[in-house]
Scaffold this motif. Structure first.
Motif: not given
Length: 351
Positions: A14-41
């Motif tokens: 399970y940890g390996l699967i989430t690592d792969i997912r995060n790696w894809l986001y970190d390398r921008k192979l999966y896109s992340s939406y960046e809002s024009s408003s200020c977003v606090i998570a």
């Protein structure tokens, strides 16, 4: 221990699967939406409650809407866990826990005259709809969004519960982690929540050393507890100070801090524990009311109040001894001013 050993191989997968997912986001192979408003998570690494809703409320009251005037430029966005509806919704007076979820309904009842409350599973699409419908929106608070990589927040606040620190846990199914511990590197600040007021400097240092081995160098670290208010009557939403004998009812991921406080403050006859986000039925209420003796009051949480209250008749609400107890996040001495500086500086820079 045997069960843990047997489940650890599955946790590694399970940890390996989430690592792969995060790696894809970190390398921008999966896109992340960046809002024009200020977003606090606001989120965490674990399954279960770490005090996210009190943190959202703290930010609303202390930083985003310091008065009772509606600030239409501020919004909160939650998934709406436990609701029976799907898709994007804005909270209104007609909504219930079934239509938007218990925690968004709690926020709406408390802050509807100050911010707009939204729910939506697909956060990126929900933010687009918020900005399309309400282009004046400047700040959006994302609830439970640490793993929601489809949105890139401007400030990522990670919570870790004092009694269940992430650095002692394992990924699902051997533990409660949603991803491996090094996911904490994405945090812009870490808040250790539900700390006892008496937490010593030595223990804070020990906890801090464990956490800092997983986060980026220089990431701010804070310690906070919970502050309970006077019970509030279902009948008129006014606080009371005369409760003595109570039957506690809660549907929380971790009710231990609440139970400890109630035991110290009142004469607690019994604690009826339900699952987190439990959907109460009329049968549940009838059974609970049957357990009350003439001298007992039923005491519950704000999150449970919004669900129980919807099942009551007007006469029951007026006549039965029903109360809920509000809770707020309270930073331990020496941390609040630093946190205020962090958030105020961030808002000044990003809005």
């Amino acid at each position: 221990m045997v069960t843990l050993i047997l489940l650890l191989p599955f946790s590694r997968i399970y940890g390996l699967i989430t690592d792969i997912r995060n790696w894809l986001y970190d390398r921008k192979l999966y896109s992340s939406y960046e809002s024009s408003s200020c977003v606090i998570a606001v989120g965490n690494l674990t399954v279960g409650g770490t005090g996210k809703t009190p943190m959202i409320e703290y930010l609303i009251k202390r930083h985003l809407t310091p008065d009772s005037i509606l600030r239409p430029e501020v919004a909160t966005l939650s998934r709406g866990y436990g609701r029976r509806t799907k898709g994007f919704r804005i909270a209104t007076d007609l909504d219930t826990a079934e239509t938007i979820g218990d925690e968004p309904l709690q926020l709406y009842r408390k802050f509807k005259h100050r911010v707009r409350i939204f729910v939506g599973e697909q956060r990126a699409e929900a933010i687009r709809q918020i900005l399309e419908t309400y282009p004046e929106t400047k700040q959006i608070l994302l609830d439970d969004a640490f793993q929601h990589r489809a949105v890139r927040p401007n400030l990522n606040l990670m919570l870790s519960e004092y009694s269940r620190p992430f650095y002692n846990d394992h990924p699902f199914p051997a533990g409660r982690l949603r991803e491996r511990r090094h996911g904490a590197q994405r945090a812009d600040a870490v808040i250790v929540t539900k700390c006892p007021d008496s937490l010593s400097a030595a223990e804070q240092a020990k906890i801090g050393a464990n956490i800092r081995s997983y986060i980026r160098e220089g990431t701010p670290l804070f310690f906070a507890g919970l502050q309970y208010g006077q019970p509030i009557s279902f009948a008129d939403n006014k606080p009371v100070s005369s409760l003595q004998s109570v039957v506690l009812v809660s549907g929380l991921a971790n009710a231990v801090p609440l139970e400890g406080y109630v035991q110290q403050t009142f004469s607690m006859k019994k604690h009826h524990r339900f699952a987190d986000h439990y959907a109460y039925s009329r049968t549940d209420l009838d059974q609970l009311f049957d357990t009350l003796s003439p001298d007992d009051s039923l005491l519950t949480t704000e999150k449970d109040w919004v669900k129980i209250d919807a099942l009551l008749t007007a006469d029951e609400r007026r006549q039965l001894p029903l109360y809920y107890i509000p809770v707020e996040m309270a930073f331990l001495p020496g941390y609040e001013a630093e946190f205020e500086t962090l958030v105020n500086g961030f808002l000044l820079k990003n809005t």
